[in-house]
Design an enzyme around this catalytic site. Structure first.
Site, mmCIF file in Angstrom:
data_model
loop_
_atom_site.group_PDB
_atom_site.id
_atom_site.type_symbol
_atom_site.label_atom_id
_atom_site.label_comp_id
_atom_site.label_asym_id
_atom_site.label_seq_id
_atom_site.Cartn_x
_atom_site.Cartn_y
_atom_site.Cartn_z
ATOM 1 N N ASP A 28 0.915 -1.094 -0.068
ATOM 2 C CA ASP A 28 -0.346 0.414 -0.187
ATOM 3 C C ASP A 28 0.611 0.847 -0.310
ATOM 4 O OD1 ASP A 28 -2.365 2.196 0.501
ATOM 5 O OD2 ASP A 28 -2.802 0.901 1.879
HETATM 6 C C1 BGC Z 1 -5.155 2.758 0.220
HETATM 7 C C2 BGC Z 1 -4.660 2.729 -0.792
HETATM 8 C C3 BGC Z 1 -4.919 3.166 -2.562
HETATM 9 C C4 BGC Z 1 -3.676 3.728 -2.655
HETATM 10 C C5 BGC Z 1 -3.316 4.419 -3.584
HETATM 11 C C6 BGC Z 1 -3.701 4.140 -0.362
HETATM 12 O O1 BGC Z 1 -3.844 5.248 1.179
HETATM 13 O O2 BGC Z 1 -4.946 2.156 1.549
HETATM 14 O O3 BGC Z 1 -6.181 1.497 -1.144
HETATM 15 O O4 BGC Z 1 -5.106 2.012 -3.572
HETATM 16 O O5 BGC Z 1 -3.881 4.402 -1.188
HETATM 17 O O6 BGC Z 1 -4.427 5.791 -3.755
#
Ligand code: BGC
Length: 798
Positions: A287
């Site tokens: 993530d």
């Molecule tokens: C989130 C993810 C997301 C990623 C990209 C993160 O903060 O937890 O779910 O896909 O950002 O935007």
């Protein structure tokens, strides 16, 4: 010692043929070796030959994205608003384009407009995950996925960062709206359908956030502490089912730690369980900034070593190089990571130079999004209040949420949609509405709305607290007058939530605000005095209290957040144009404190910095209805529950086949039941099979969902025979003493039921003669951290 054996992969002969003389040619569809099967083994072989031709520096560029705001290497056609990239390579031998990753899960999150460009690039805002799961309709979800995938492909994106598949452990998790259910089977089956639909377009999905990311408070370092059985049976199982039934291109690891170590740095979780046990052949990405990369230079290498192949958004090349210099990361490990990434990259539209149109079929998708919204809304209560016979009926609509309608939650699970149809608009499109009320609430909203900037590049949004009915002559007069002039009252209650924060159990969030409670009371009094009905519409992100006020009203429609056509979809259901068939994929408890995890959510602060560090999964496998049914605890609305404008009867439930004893781990149970529409209008019914399993070595929840199916639309009086198959691996429980998934011997009860309230359902039975060992697992995986043992978990009880 584990008796676990990694799955054997089938390597097609064609791979060997195709490998001969490979340089780094892109996927050439003219290469038509008759028997070529372009599976992951095929692409893996090509990826290995590419990696063999790369410098270490080029490989590090692939394993770490370009960084937030960084320039991706060899990017051909950028798409404004994507969340991240996988770098490409360009030299005299290799020409691998960068590929684009965009959120999910509400649809494709890209910018709707671009600087210096008059074009528009709006994407469809689909209903939230919780609503989609409430359809219990995997065929419909696959269709939705197919449409989402077309937008990904035609807008030039390669991989969607969705679906979100965390378990709704506690109603207050701020991101529950993105997720499907408190139950792993629903999560896994709906997730698999979504993955299959999206990927049918030749674009990728990323199931996320693997795993144990069940709250947002201090999400970047919270430590989820649970027993291996808890993690495997509840929190990992949905992911396992999705891998098994859909083999997604990618998995995104979560922000949190599990049992003391960041998930993305746990080799047991990312490699042993995911790849070796489950047979996942895709790429694993972190993530965004997960694993403390911003403060810990060794984190990126620890992730690659664990099998987390790709660091997003990246910018970790120097740290990775330093880890190679110190010997903490080997070339062999890096090669393995990059092979995983390039195996998937080769399937992408960018790699194959797909000429995208920027013109997906948004009109068709709008129709489908509205249909999906109506199919997942749940009719919780109906005391002869609904449907409202359209047009001829005059509707008095109350509540500021009819203006401030929420199409979805906020953060990365938001979409730049071309429009949102408010509830006020939707009702006006279908009924004769009281315009004085609409004007009142529009003006109230304009005067009182509060702007929220939004997070992570998501568009800003407004909220507005409900108008007071105390000392408010204008609204009091409108209530009195409309109770005389209109036929029915609709009261709209809204709740927004989003990424980065959890909800509160307080008034105005989990509980009604004082103004909302007073509005319901006053409107109900006025309309009931005229013998007129009152219906509440819940435009909410997830579970709120219903128990304290439900008896004051005649109807409740749980509309969740229905995407861009929320208002129209609500009107479709209220009018009876669509007969509701959604059922809860999450329990609505009698009180928040009844939820077993309420005692531990959102964790304990062990270092005194004011933020929780540890969150104990005390309730173990007793999550959601598994708890309420096992401990005989009354709920407001049970898991699996939902009303229709018609009635259904269940008959002839029978076990028609049992191959468990004969085939062991490969065996299954087959059941059938006949569902008859015994009412007077056409409708669909989601039937569920709950199993009550014998307890030999293992204690088990009283019932567990093991299969479900939805009928087609049945006209009044007609019937459909549904078939449910439960393979041994779905029936199995995790036995920590033997480190294996087992089916215990004895007599099983199967309830084919309209909901998890099986009290009126006569079970059918089947037997298993002796224990079936379905599969072994990795020894010692997910072991409790030092100083924590079984006694550290407070056992749940009534
Ligand atoms: C989130 C993810 C997301 C990623 C990209 C993160 O903060 O937890 O779910 O896909 O950002 O935007």
């Amino acid at each position: 010692m584990s008796d676990f054996k990694p799955r054997l992969k089938i390597v097609s002969m064609a791979v060997l043929v195709a490998m001969a003389g490979i340089t780094a040619c892109n996927d050439d569809s003219s290469d038509k070796t008759a028997t070529t099967v372009k599976d992951d083994n095929y692409y893996k072989s090509l990826a290995e030959s590419m990696v063999a031709q790369m410098t270490t520096s080029e490989k590090l560029d692939i394993a770490s994205g370009p960084g937030m705001g960084g320039t991706p290497i060899n990017l051909e056609n950028n798409v404004s608003g994507v969340a991240g990239y996988i770098n490409g390579v360009k030299n005299d031998k290799l020409d691998i384009p960068a590929i684009k990753l965009a959120d999910g899960p509400a649809g494709l999150r890209i910018s709707g407009t671009r600087d210096g460009d008059s074009g528009t690039y709006y994407a469809t805002a689909w209903p939230i995950g919780s609503l989609l799961a409430s359809t219990w309709d995997t065929t419909l979800i696959e269709q939705v996925g197919k449409a989402v995938g077309e937008e990904i492909k035609e807008y030039g994106v390669d991989i969607l960062l969705a679906p979100g598949m965390n378990i709704q452990r506690n109603p207050l998790n701020g991101r529950n709206f993105e997720y499907y259910s408190e139950d792993p089977l629903v999560t896994g089956r709906i997730g698999a359908a979504m993955v299959n639909g999206v990927e049918s377009n030749g674009v990728g999905t990323t199931i996320k956030h693997y795993f144990g990311n069940n709250s947002e408070t201090n999400r970047n370092s919270i430590n989820s502490i649970g027993e291996p059985r808890t993690f495997r049976e509840i929190y990992l199982r949905g992911f396992q089912i999705a891998v098994d039934e859909a083999q997604p291109w990618a998995v995104m690891t979560s922000y949190n730690k599990a049992n003391g170590t960041y998930v993305n740095q746990r080799r047991d979780t990312v490699t042993s369980i995911l790849r070796d046990e489950w047979g996942f052949s895709g790429l694993v990405m972190s993530d965004w900034f997960a694993g403390n990369v911003r403060n810990d230079a060794s984190s990126a290498a620890a992730q690659l070593n664990a099998g987390n192949d790709l660091i997003e958004p990246g910018g970790q090349k120097d740290n990775l190089q330093a880890s190679m210099d110190s010997g903490d990361l080997t070339e062999a490990q890096l090669n393995e990571n990059v092979v995983h990434i390039l195996t998937q990259v080769q399937k992408s539209p960018s790699y194959n130079h797909y000429v995208f149109s920027n013109n997906p079929d948004l009109n068709a998708h709008a129709v489908l999004a509205r249909t999906a919204a109506t199919e997942g809304m749940v009719l919780l209560r109906n005391e002869s209040a609904l449907p409202i016979a359209a047009a001829s009926q005059k509707v008095a609509s109350f509540g500021v949420n009819q203006i401030a309608t929420y199409k979805g939650g906020t953060g990365s699970g938001d979409v730049n949609a071309a429009y949102t149809v408010s509830i006020a608009q939707g009702l006006a499109n279908k009924f004769t509405v009281n315009t004085d009320l609409e004007t009142y609430y529009s003006e109230f909203y304009e005067a009182n709305k509060v702007y929220h900037a939004g997070q992570f590049g998501a568009a800003g949004y407004y909220t507005c607290a409900e108008a007071s009915v105390t000392d408010n002559q204008a609204l009091t007069d409108l209530i009195t007058a409309s109770a005389l002039s209109e036929d029915v009252a609709v009261i709209n209650i809204g709740r927004q939530a989003g990424e980065g924060a959890d909800r509160a159990s307080t008034e105005g969030d989990y509980l009604l605000s004082a103004n909302e409670a007073a509005l319901i009371e006053k409107v109900a009094a006025a309309f009931h005095a005229q013998d007129k009905k009152v219906v509440v519409v819940l435009n909410v992100n997830g579970v709120i209290d219903t128990n304290s006020w439900k008896n004051e009203v005649d109807g409740i429609l749980l509309a969740y957040m229905g995407g861009q056509d929320t208002g129209n979809a609500i009107a479709d259901v209220l009018s009876g144009d669509v007969n509701p068939s959604g059922k809860l994929a999450q329990t609505f408890p009698a009180s928040y404190n009844d939820v077993p995890s309420s005692a531990t959510f959102p964790g304990v602060d062990t270092d005194g910095d004011g933020k929780p560090n540890d969150i104990y999964y005390n309730e173990g496998i007793y999550v959601g209805y598994r708890y309420f049914s096992s401990f005989d605890k009354a709920v407001s609305y049970p898991f699996g529950y939902g009303l229709s404008y018609t009635d259904f009867s269940y008959a002839n439930a029978a076990v028609t086949d049992n191959t468990l004893d004969a085939k062991g781990a490969a065996g299954s149970i087959t059941l059938t039941a006949t569902i008859t529409n015994s009412g007077s209008v056409a409708g669909k019914e989601a039937a569920q099979v709950y199993i009550s399993a014998p307890e030999v070595k293992l204690k088990k929840p009283t019932i567990e969902l093991k299969a479900f199916a939805k009928t087609s639309e049945l006209s009044a009086g007609s019937a459909e025979k549904l078939t449910f198959t439960i393979p041994a691996k779905i029936l199995a429980s995790f036995d920590p003493s033997s480190n294996a998934w087992i089916v215990e011997p004895g007599t099983y009860k199967a309830y084919v039921s309209p909901s998890s309230d099986v009290s009126d359902v006569a079970p059918v039975t089947f037997t298993v003669a002796k224990e079936i060992r379905v599969s072994g697992t990795t020894a010692g995986a997910l072991a409790l951290p030092d100083g924590v043992d079984a006694a550290s978990f407070t056992t749940v009880s009534e």
